[in-house]
Scaffold this active site. Structure first.
Site, PDB file in Angstrom:
ATOM      1  N   TYR A   1      -6.824   5.656   9.139  1.00  0.00           N
ATOM      2  CA  TYR A   1      -6.781   5.842  10.590  1.00  0.00           C
ATOM      3  C   TYR A   1      -8.144   6.128  11.203  1.00  0.00           C
ATOM      4  O   TYR A   1      -9.123   6.319  10.497  1.00  0.00           O
ATOM      5  CB  TYR A   1      -5.743   6.869  11.012  1.00  0.00           C
ATOM      6  CG  TYR A   1      -5.775   8.266  10.442  1.00  0.00           C
ATOM      7  CD1 TYR A   1      -6.897   8.815   9.850  1.00  0.00           C
ATOM      8  CD2 TYR A   1      -4.624   9.050  10.519  1.00  0.00           C
ATOM      9  CE1 TYR A   1      -6.881  10.102   9.361  1.00  0.00           C
ATOM     10  CE2 TYR A   1      -4.601  10.342  10.027  1.00  0.00           C
ATOM     11  CZ  TYR A   1      -5.732  10.866   9.454  1.00  0.00           C
ATOM     12  OH  TYR A   1      -5.699  12.150   8.970  1.00  0.00           O
ATOM     13  N   GLU A   2      -8.166   6.116  12.529  1.00  0.00           N
ATOM     14  CA  GLU A   2      -9.388   6.222  13.332  1.00  0.00           C
ATOM     15  C   GLU A   2     -10.401   5.129  12.980  1.00  0.00           C
ATOM     16  O   GLU A   2     -11.601   5.342  12.988  1.00  0.00           O
ATOM     17  CB  GLU A   2     -10.034   7.614  13.186  1.00  0.00           C
ATOM     18  CG  GLU A   2      -9.098   8.778  13.375  1.00  0.00           C
ATOM     19  CD  GLU A   2      -8.313   8.722  14.677  1.00  0.00           C
ATOM     20  OE1 GLU A   2      -8.689   7.974  15.586  1.00  0.00           O
ATOM     21  OE2 GLU A   2      -7.304   9.429  14.777  1.00  0.00           O
ATOM     22  N   GLY A   3      -9.888   3.959  12.667  1.00  0.00           N
ATOM     23  CA  GLY A   3     -10.722   2.839  12.236  1.00  0.00           C
ATOM     24  C   GLY A   3     -10.781   2.828  10.722  1.00  0.00           C
ATOM     25  O   GLY A   3     -11.331   3.747  10.108  1.00  0.00           O
TER      26      GLY A   3
ATOM     27  N   ARG B   1     -13.775  10.509  14.190  1.00  0.00           N
ATOM     28  CA  ARG B   1     -14.231   9.973  12.905  1.00  0.00           C
ATOM     29  C   ARG B   1     -15.018  11.008  12.119  1.00  0.00           C
ATOM     30  O   ARG B   1     -14.899  11.093  10.891  1.00  0.00           O
ATOM     31  CB  ARG B   1     -15.062   8.710  13.153  1.00  0.00           C
ATOM     32  CG  ARG B   1     -14.201   7.529  13.557  1.00  0.00           C
ATOM     33  CD  ARG B   1     -14.994   6.331  14.028  1.00  0.00           C
ATOM     34  NE  ARG B   1     -14.091   5.204  14.280  1.00  0.00           N
ATOM     35  CZ  ARG B   1     -14.461   4.034  14.747  1.00  0.00           C
ATOM     36  NH1 ARG B   1     -15.729   3.817  15.053  1.00  0.00           N
ATOM     37  NH2 ARG B   1     -13.581   3.070  14.935  1.00  0.00           N
TER      38      ARG B   1
END
Length: 582
Positions: free
Chosen positions: A430-432, A298
């Site tokens: 992406y990545e949350g 992140r």
């Protein structure tokens, strides 16, 4: 299409003048983090980014990757560039010296990561995922797994990737169905994962997948997920890649952007044997172990937003200086100057935020003072969701503004401006997703912490706003914006978690905007002091001061809008009946 120019002077300014470089140099193990080394690393990284990676950005976008049943062939030139990347030691810049890395601080790795993403985001995603795999293995892997896999991952001889998402689950990892069946000291995995970045390619001798799966007796939900290391090629008795594991890339996604980055659907156990894998950490603790990877990833996503923002700004500035309209270059037109200042001023403060959070992670990992470590970890915990979400939102906004600077020429692919917007658009997802980052910030980092980490950060910002630091100036606009952030913080803490969720994203954007004002004030203070001391870089410091002033006057006022949304409460969302009103 002009090639990328690494902003090494701006990076050195942030590292050495705006942030506390001595604090990093004093940490155990960072004796080599001296000014000459830092300058040399940035110069060479900038050369590699500009001369090797940047020329492949446009061609890679046009060519994309090729899928076949045998595997994936990356765009032309990517394999050679990756080998040069590994041979240059870049993959191991921040890796442990015990495993073949250079052992440099995260903060130096962050400026290099910005360069890779600015020069070629599709390429940069590969080492970013490998770095996340290294994090997971270092923190949770057994000694045996570390001895077997860590050296090759640190150097980049083998790449790593995360296999989390499944077609039916999306971000709801409680729905993960991939199975892991015991097989002696190992496991056999069966299932399918989607959106696996650089999950298959031929640039490295092996690809190490970190896969979330369930054991046969696992509890339901997220409490029953375990993490497994699954190599593309099973190692032989000498530790070299041997037999192909029972995993395959079933297809690749056809995406809006990052065309030269293979985004794969991975199938495990298609032949019936099951993909051989090894447990990482404890059974049923996979979600917690995964977040070791996710936090690093992140932060890297925020650096992606920064890199794309700077590249889009450079591209727009070059065009504005050349394009003539009304008898002069359009860079002289007031509205074009406004757009370029919007792009540059936000890029400056985002760089400061990304590096400051990386420095906090360095202190949290390396300081020999436990109180300092705890305080730095609390600071990093607060900053990382803002880095990821606010940083990637800015990346999209700034790339979008870059198209506007080009006018109609920005809407056609030939100028290259459109690629930055297409590539940047994935980063908020992406990545949350950024909504999940907001939930993390408000639910975990604010309410669960009872506001301690945020209040400590607010206190530090207040010192800058009041001019209480030695040689600093008072910044009343920052003080006013900080009042709004403090009030919004109190509002959400009093509302409780459920009520706060409807305004979590607005609160995160408020945080990013105010934090940006903090860095703008610090940049302004440093530039003013340098100019007062008769610097021989007058143009550079005047430019930094001008951009900081623009941010304070033209961007920071957005805090009023975000604060008003938070103050308005959750009713505008919560009273809506999704079945009847949407």
């Amino acid at each position: 299409m002009a090639e990328y120019r690494a902003p090494t002077r701006d990076m050195l300014f942030m590292l050495n003048e705006v942030l506390d470089a001595d604090r990093i140099r004093s940490l155990p193990g960072y004796d080599d983090y001296d000014p000459d080394t830092v300058s040399a690393v940035l110069d060479e990284a900038g050369r590699f980014a500009g001369e090797v990676l940047s020329p492949l950005n446009r061609s890679g976008d046009a060519e994309g990757v090729k899928w076949s049943a045998e595997g994936i062939t990356p765009a032309q030139g990517f394999g050679s560039a990756y080998q040069q990347f590994v041979e240059g030691g870049w993959n191991g810049l921040t890796g442990s010296a015990d495993h073949g890395g250079m052992g440099m601080p995260r903060v130096l790795g962050a400026v290099a990561t910005e360069m890779w993403n600015a020069a070629n985001m599709s390429f940069a995603l590969c080492p970013v995922l490998t770095a996340s795999a290294v994090e997971a293995l270092e923190n949770h892997g057994s000694d045996s797994l570390k001895q077997t896999y860590l050296d090759k991952l640190v150097t980049g001889e083998w790449t790593g990737c995360m296999d989390l998402t499944e077609p039916q689950a999306g971000s709801d990892l409680a729905q993960v169905r991939t199975k892991a069946e015991p097989d002696g000291d190992a496991y056999r995995l069966f299932g399918q994962k989607i959106y696996i970045t650089w999950g298959e390619h031929d640039m490295a001798d092996n690809i190490i997948h970190f896969v979330l799966a369930r054991l046969p007796d696992a509890p339901a939900g997220v409490k029953g997920i375990s993490l497994f290391l699954v190599p593309k090629f099973i190692l032989d008795a000498d530790g070299n890649p041997g037999e192909r594991n029972d995993l395959a890339c079933a297809s690749i996604e056809h995406k809006l952007g990052i065309h030269a980055c293979p985004t794969c659907t991975m199938s495990f156990g298609e032949s019936g044997k099951g993909a051989l894998g090894y447990l990482v950490g404890e059974e049923n603790k996979g979600l917690a172990h995964m977040f070791t990877m996710m936090n690093a990833a992140r932060h890297a996503m925020g650096l992606q937003g920064l890199g794309i923002a700077d590249r889009a700004y450079q591209h727009a500035l070059d065009y504005a200086r050349e394009r003539q309209q009304g008898g002069r270059a359009i860079v002289e037109h007031a509205d074009v100057k406004r757009m370029l200042l919007t792009m540059r001023s936000q890029t400056d403060v985002l760089r400061a935020l990304c590096l400051d959070s990386a420095a906090a992670m360095d202190v949290a990992e390396r300081s020999d003072n436990q109180e300092d470590r705890a305080a730095a970890q609390a600071r990093a915990d607060v900053l990382i969701p803002v880095v990821k979400a606010w940083g990637t939102e800015l990346g999209v906004d700034i790339a979008n503004t870059g198209i506007q600077v080009h006018g109609g020429m920005g809407f056609v692919e030939e100028t290259g401006a459109a690629q930055y917007l297409r590539d940047s658009r994935i980063a908020p997802i992406y990545e949350g997703t950024n909504g999940i980052q907001a939930i993390d910030l408000v639910g975990r980092k604010l309410i669960r912490d009872e506001g301690r980490g945020m209040r400590a950060l607010i206190a530090d910002i207040r010192a800058t706003a009041d001019g209480s630091a030695e040689g600093a100036n008072a910044h009343p606009a920052l003080s006013d914006a900080l009042d709004l952030l403090e009030q919004a913080t109190d509002t959400l803490l009093e509302a409780g978690r459920d009520a706060a969720m409807a305004n979590a994203f607005n609160y995160l954007m408020l945080c990013g905007t105010v934090f940006g004002g903090w860095y703008a004030a610090r940049i302004s203070d440093v530039a003013k002091a340098a100019l007062a001391n008769d610097t021989d870089e007058t143009d550079f410091y005047e430019a930094r001061q001008a951009c900081a002033r623009f941010y304070i006057r033209q961007i920071l006022p957005k805090a009023q809008g975000y604060a008003a949304m938070v103050a308005g409460g959750p009713d505008a969302v919560d009273t809506v009946d999704a079945a009847r009103h949407l």
